[in-house]
Design an enzyme around this catalytic site. Structure first.
Site, PDB file in Angstrom:
ATOM      1  N   LYS A  96      23.276  47.418  37.642  1.00  0.00           N
ATOM      2  CA  LYS A  96      23.756  46.965  36.168  1.00  0.00           C
ATOM      3  C   LYS A  96      23.135  45.403  35.941  1.00  0.00           C
ATOM      4  CE  LYS A  96      28.288  48.356  34.671  1.00  0.00           C
ATOM      5  NZ  LYS A  96      29.718  48.705  34.869  1.00  0.00           N
TER       6      LYS A  96
HETATM    7  O1  G3P Z   1      32.584  48.479  33.978  1.00  0.00           O
HETATM    8  C1  G3P Z   1      32.500  48.134  32.598  1.00  0.00           C
HETATM    9  C2  G3P Z   1      33.494  48.574  31.831  1.00  0.00           C
HETATM   10  O2  G3P Z   1      33.976  49.986  32.227  1.00  0.00           O
HETATM   11  C3  G3P Z   1      34.882  47.455  31.992  1.00  0.00           C
HETATM   12  O3  G3P Z   1      36.268  48.057  31.477  1.00  0.00           O
HETATM   13  O4  G3P Z   1      38.527  48.078  31.206  1.00  0.00           O
HETATM   14  O5  G3P Z   1      37.234  46.059  32.203  1.00  0.00           O
HETATM   15  O6  G3P Z   1      37.198  46.843  29.860  1.00  0.00           O
HETATM   16  P1  G3P Z   1      37.302  47.216  31.146  1.00  0.00           P
END
Ligand code: G3P
Length: 223
Positions: free
Chosen positions: A84
């Site tokens: 990533k």
């Molecule tokens: O890993 C990326 C993403 O899915 C993170 O989500 O819940 O931290 O906005 P969030």
């Protein structure tokens, strides 16, 4: 559509893998920190649980050179790792180099169709478009998904659109309706996908009717 679980908790990946319905796992530095275990150890444990799925692990460097160094190290840990890389100029440059080396990249922190176009041009395998964080600030996260799916299909980019930052089951359903390739979700949302009150009521009624009638599937064991 592929379903990924977005977690750094090995136990959650194990449960999801046992259900047999996940195609990969995404992590990020916050999720790994929250899980409280060594980064490499966690990623390798996840890779073993989903050997044929893509496992995303993120760099933390901010220059192209730092990202390349970290990405090459992380990618060497297991064949199913996707590195990533954040959506920055340095990240785009690193993505172009890594994809030319055959290292798959998941470009993260994408919030606009313009950023997604750059990620596709750089050769990212996955473009992680965040929806929940946009909804959190009164935006329309799914609108970006619609535009990015259209862009990728219109120009025939091989990149897969990954719906990230999912908050609830309707984000998954909307992702499906819009033709996104992948949805990654917290374990809690994956569990929520199973549930419908009519399923619970229906099952209860089937079992009550069956038991009331005294039926059985197997012949009684004769001694
Ligand atoms: O890993 C990326 C993403 O899915 C993170 O989500 O819940 O931290 O906005 P969030």
């Amino acid at each position: 559509m592929k379903l990924f679980v977005d977690t750094g908790q090995v136990e959650e990946v194990q449960q999801a893998a046992e259900w047999g319905i996940i195609d990969g796992v995404t992590t990020n530095p916050s999720l790994i920190a929250k899980a409280g275990r060594d980064f490499k150890e966690t990623v390798l444990a996840i890779c073993r649980l989903v050997p044929s799925g893509a496992v995303s692990a993120e760099v933390v460097g901010t220059t192209t050179d730092q990202m390349l160094r970290e990405a090459r190290e992380i990618a060497s840990w297991a064949p199913n790792i996707v590195v990533k890389i954040p959506m920055t100029p340095a990240g785009i440059q690193a993505t172009r180099v890594l994809t030319q080396e055959g290292i798959r990249v998941n470009m993260t922190l994408v919030f606009s169709p313009a950023q997604a176009l750059l990620a596709a041009k750089a050769g990212a395998s996955f473009i992680s478009v965040f929806v929940g964080r946009v909804d959190d600030v009164a935006g329309e996260g799914m609108r970006t998904i619609e535009e990015v799916v259209h862009m990728v299909e219109n120009y025939g980019f091989p990149s897969e659109v990954l719906v990230a930052s999912i908050r609830h089951p309707m984000h998954v359903v909307e992702a499906m309706r819009l033709g996104a390739h992948i949805a990654t979700m917290p374990f809690k949302v994956l569990e929520q996908l199973f549930h419908h009150p009519l399923t619970d009521i229906g099952l209860q009624r089937f079992l009550e009717d069956w038991n009331r009638a005294g039926l059985q599937i197997f012949e009684p064991v004769r001694v």
